[in-house]
Enzyme design. Structure first.
Site, PDB file in Angstrom:
ATOM      1  N   GLY B 490      29.797  42.068  18.195  1.00 38.55           N
ATOM      2  CA  GLY B 490      28.532  42.758  17.988  1.00 38.55           C
ATOM      3  C   GLY B 490      28.320  43.897  18.962  1.00 38.55           C
ATOM      4  N   ALA B 711      34.163  56.730  31.123  1.00 42.73           N
ATOM      5  CA  ALA B 711      33.249  55.653  30.728  1.00 42.73           C
ATOM      6  C   ALA B 711      33.503  54.376  31.513  1.00 42.73           C
ATOM      7  CB  ALA B 711      33.402  55.364  29.232  1.00 42.73           C
ATOM      8  N   GLY B 713      31.930  49.876  31.494  1.00 44.85           N
ATOM      9  CA  GLY B 713      31.340  48.825  30.676  1.00 44.85           C
ATOM     10  C   GLY B 713      29.829  48.799  30.640  1.00 44.85           C
ATOM     11  N   VAL B 714      29.283  48.174  29.588  1.00 48.97           N
ATOM     12  CA  VAL B 714      27.852  48.236  29.308  1.00 48.97           C
ATOM     13  C   VAL B 714      27.218  46.861  29.054  1.00 48.97           C
ATOM     14  CG1 VAL B 714      26.093  49.202  27.769  1.00 48.97           C
ATOM     15  CG2 VAL B 714      28.199  50.477  28.210  1.00 48.97           C
ATOM     16  N   GLU B 716      26.611  43.780  29.751  1.00 45.17           N
ATOM     17  CA  GLU B 716      25.742  42.888  30.520  1.00 45.17           C
ATOM     18  C   GLU B 716      24.614  43.618  31.240  1.00 45.17           C
ATOM     19  OE1 GLU B 716      29.218  39.938  32.229  1.00 45.17           O
ATOM     20  OE2 GLU B 716      28.998  41.926  33.074  1.00 45.17           O
TER      21      GLU B 716
END
Lengths: 163, 763
Positions: B490, B711, B713-714, B716
């Site tokens: 998701g 870029a 990570g996002v 959490e």
């Protein structure tokens, strides 16, 4: 158990069908086992999350609680009916454009609920949308995007019906 | 050869809708829970009714007599096919079915197979299991006293390169203690003008993915195929191969889309039971749990955090001591790694010379705890950002100014000693303050309803060292296919990865095929966890695409194409092979550098990237009822350069709403080891009416220099700051400080009565 099997006749996504069901089978089990329709799926098993939503005679129902035998003589619509010609429904299109889902497990339920809302109210406001969708859960938390999607779907449906 | 001139425009930075969007809105997306195999049997599980006990007997006679029951199995049967049936990522401590003892209420004790799940369920109720109850332990701080032992002996697994020092111990509930010593914390306290100490607690909550855990195993003599809602297919493969003493290539793990994961579906859950039952039955077996059973599978770690800070006369934090107890439940799962990794940043995003951190992973007689969207960080931020705010208020300092004075900045050593880089902490804090109009007067209301605002900022060291591998395959018509084992649950990883392939190969991301995860086909990946995939797998995907691009360039040269030629790829293949034939395959492997902490917990390279985020909150408190209404929720994050800005925004929004539930009402109630609200009727998660009227999700202008396309990570990030921002805002509104979650109306009201010197009784 076979002695209690009953034959029911109903309309499923516009087609007349006839199936044998046992009295304890719910709508989700019947749709999955007999028709390989998996859009309505069980999650909480208590009618509290909306993942199992189907429309019966135009009304949204929890397919995990509603027994299949009760469908006899009714008109049943599942999410699979919406893009049956290959063309997405405006509601589905709006959900995609607004990013109104993440994992997608609850999405068919939200799509059908939105479809039912727009049948009754062509131009719902935020409060009506929230009230109508308060029984559907999305653990990914896509609610803000879902509200936007319902509003966009309303605009798209209107444009479609007038155009 | 020159880079090919862009023809289709940049793919990175596009707000492309998810590639699988059509499948999801039409109800056609595949999930394990909905899958059926021909000849498949369904398993139902009998679970322990006691928290800790010796199994005296399990009588399956009546259950076996029920017509339609294929078989009833206990650990005795399991051990005929898997003699040593213990699994787990950090410790091999979890049996497929309980052996000798049960360690928590809900532990699988026996399993029934039947073609009809109703019959299997009915049969489980006819199994009679008898236990000799043993003393049990539920509280993490009490567990550390080792008066009641959950396991006689600890069984370390040694899966993780950086947990090699984990050695099996006896006579203890402590699965791991992480220790960090930097400077001299005692000296710091001795020279401090002010010392503050507070203790904070978090509750037991669970992932509650709407697709409950499900695995299907189809065992054959020459191999086993597993279909599973798993976040780490490669780990499942390794672990099942180990249990069967087979080479990895005889274990195939296929993972369709996941109906939510959030850390719950990591490592190995139902897969081992499904495999064992399929071996016994010689039929495909599905283990698909109900919502209720999720409460007995894996949860977030409850925690207790005692934090002490010394402040000098100028308001500088000069010493901070952190003691954290993690309630890991009956089996270690990934708790030890969480204990260590979160331990790196337990002192928060502050520049403190003297730091002492002790972080303990504890066994208790509760449902095992694992990773849940933050890998321990939200529990830590709850404590350190509440504590920091309490200090600021006690010193009559503005909470933003006090934080800014003490903030950790790029170029300065973090608690581990690793120099901070590409961590936009100050930008994030400034932006939250700006959104809240912090410097402007704020109307706190009068009468019954009072208003307050609060904020919090956080830092996380992304988990390391981990490896990702990707393959990009160009077909003879020029179309590209990506093979990678990152699980799209998701978060939109398939889409983001396709965008990176498209960027490198100069093709529309939507034209890139992303192959569903299948360990026979998609290469190794450590797991989809801890916001690591976009960075680690992103690099692997980038490298694979670049190798393919270089091979295309070489082919052009070989075929005598002029410099800068844009001849379509399909024509190149036809020219080379005389027909539409052949492939170009690029591979990419990425593993960042990492230096394990020394015996003092110090390292010069703790992480390949820092995760930074915070939240700001405006809320109303009804002082007659204690009801709190969050009216504005602002999430600000440093994600480097977003690959897909729209997906980033929805990830921030969704993560913060999940944490809003953990902050305000979610709690597993446990009474004598029994979970008394194990259903969605009694355990409420955020619904549409719980969404704050105003939500803002913002990324600050930043670049991750070593990230793929800048870029990082996002997933959490927006969980970190929500809980303390709310508690800080409540203090701002009514002068009541809450130190445990969830922040219920009752707690708030009790706080108000205590403040008025008329505390309420327990009735």
């Amino acid at each position: 158990m076979s002695s209690s099997v009953r034959t029911i006749n109903f309309t499923l996504n516009g087609r007349s069908v006839s199936v044998n069901v046992q009295p304890h089978h719910n709508v989700v089990e019947m749709l999955q086992a007999q028709f390989a329709l998996f859009g309505a799926r069980e999650s909480c098993g208590q009618g509290l999350c909306g993942c199992c939503t189907v429309l019966v005679d135009g009304r949204p129902l929890s397919g995990c609680l509603y027994l299949a035998v009760f469908l006899d003589g009714s008109e049943v619509v599942t999410v699979e009916s919406l893009a049956s010609t290959g063309k997405l429904d405006p509601v589905q299109q709006a959900f995609i454009e607004c990013g109104a889902f993440q994992c997608g497990y609850c999405t068919p339920g939200f799509v059908l609920m939105t479809k039912a809302l727009l049948e009754q109210t062509s131009d719902p406001d935020d409060e009506q949308i929230r009230d109508h969708l308060s029984g559907n859960l999305c653990r990914c938390g896509a609610y803000p995007e879902i509200v936007n999607a319902v509003k966009l779907a309303a605009r798209k449906s209107k444009a479609g019906s007038t155009g | 050869m020159q880079a090919i001139k862009p023809q289709v425009g940049h793919q990175v930075g596009r707000s492309l809708p998810r590639l699988e969007a059509r499948e999801k809105v039409t109800g056609r997306a595949e999930y394990t829970h909905l899958m059926q195999l021909p000849g498949m049997l369904q398993a139902k599980v009998l679970r322990s009714t006691v928290a800790h006990g010796r199994i005296k007997s399990i009588d399956t006679t009546d259950a076996k007599k029920i017509p339609g029951v294929f078989g009833v199995y206990t650990s005795d049967d399991i051990q005929t096919v898997i003699p040593d049936p213990y699994y787990g990522p950090a410790f091999h401590d979890q049996p497929i079915l309980a052996i000798g003892k049960v360690h928590f209420v809900g532990e699988p004790v026996a399993a029934v197979l039947a073609a009809d799940p109703h019959i299997a369920e009915q049969a489980t109720q006819r199994i009679i299991a008898e236990y000799e109850e043993l003393p049990a332990i539920f509280d993490e701080v009490e567990a550390a006293e080792n008066k009641v032992l959950v396991h006689e002996e600890l069984k370390p697994a040694g899966t993780f390169a950086d947990l090699k020092h984990l050695k099996g111990r006896k006579g203890t509930n402590i699965a791991l203690d992480f220790r960090l010593r930097r400077g001299d914390v005692d000296k710091g306290f001795a020279s401090a003008a002010h010392v503050f100490e507070h203790t904070f607690r978090t509750q037991k909550v669970l992932h509650l993915a709407l697709e409950p855990y499900a695995s299907i195993a189809d065992y054959r003599e020459d191999g086993v195929t597993i279909y599973s809602g798993a976040q780490s297919p490669s780990f499942v493969r390794t672990e099942i191969a180990r249990l069967l003493s087979w080479p990895e290539n005889r274990v195939r793990v296929k993972v369709p889309y996941l109906g939510g994961g959030y850390g719950g579906k990591l490592y190995i859950k139902m897969e081992a039971l499904a495999v064992a039952l399929s071996m016994l039955a010689r039929r495909p077996v599905k283990v698909a749990l109900t919502m209720e059973e999720q409460f007995y599978t894996i949860t977030k770690h409850p925690s207790t955090f005692r934090i002490k800070s010394g402040i000098d006369k100028d308001g500088k934090i000069i010493a901070r001591k952190c003691e954290v107890w993690w309630n890991g439940g009956a089996y270690a799962d990934v708790g030890p790694r969480l204990t260590q990794k979160s331990g790196f940043t337990a002192s928060g995003p502050y520049d403190i010379d003297n730091v002492s951190i002790d972080s303990y992973a504890l066994y208790t007689n509760l449902t095992p705890a694992g990773a849940l969207r933050g890998f321990g960080i939200p529990q830590l931020v709850w404590a350190y950002e509440s504590h920091t705010d309490m200090i600021a208020r006690a010193l009559k300092r503005d909470p933003v100014d006090f934080r800014k004075q003490n903030l950790l900045r790029d170029g300065r050593p973090q608690a581990t000693g690793t120099i901070l880089k590409n961590a936009a902490i100050e930008k994030v804090l400034d932006r939250i303050a700006e959104q809240l109009n912090w410097k402007k007067p704020f109307d706190r209301g009068q009468g019954v309803v009072r208003r307050g605002r609060g904020l919090a900022v956080a830092l996380k060291a992304v988990i390391s060292p981990t490896t990702s591998v990707a393959v990009v395959n160009i077909a003879a018509d020029g179309s590209a296919t990506l093979y990678c084992s990152t699980v799209d649950m998701g978060q939109g990883s398939d889409t983001a990865m396709a965008q990176m392939v498209g960027e490198v190969l100069d093709m529309p991301a939507e034209s890139v095929r992303v192959v569903p995860r299948d360990t026979d086909v998609t290469p190794y990946d450590m797991g989809t966890l801890g916001s690591r995939s976009l960075f680690h797998m992103g690099h692997a995907v980038r490298l694979a695409a670049e190798e393919a691009r270089d091979k295309i360039a070489a082919l052009r040269r070989e075929l005598g194409e002029p410099e800068g030629s844009n001849t379509p790829l399909g024509d190149l293949f036809r020219k080379k092979y005389g027909m539409q034939a052949g492939n170009i395959v690029g591979t990419g492997i990425y593993k960042p550098d990492y230096i394990p902490p020394d015996s003092s917990g110090l390292t010069t390279n703790a992480t390949p990237f820092w995760m930074v985020a915070g939240s700001g909150v405006e809320l109303e408190v009804d002082t007659e009822t204690g009801h709190v209404r969050v009216i504005r929720l602002i999430n600000v994050a440093d994600v480097g350069k977003p690959i897909n800005p729209k997906i980033v925004e929805t990830q921030l929004s969704g993560a913060s709403l999940m944490q809003l539930g953990f902050s305000m009402f979610e709690k597993m109630h446990v009474d004598g080891g029994q979970i008394t609200n194990a259903s969605l009727a009694d355990y409420k998660i955020p619904a549409i009416h719980d969404v704050p009227p105003v939500m803002e999700n913002i990324t600050v202008d930043a670049v991750q220099d070593n990230g793929p396309f800048g870029a990082k990570g996002v997933g959490e990030l927006a969980t970190f700051g929500v809980s303390p921002a709310i508690a800080n805002a409540i203090d701002d509104a009514i002068g009541v400080r809450l130190t445990e979650l969830p922040i219920t109306a009752e707690l708030v009201l009790r706080g108000l009565y205590v403040k008025d010197n008329r505390p309420l009784g327990d009735d």
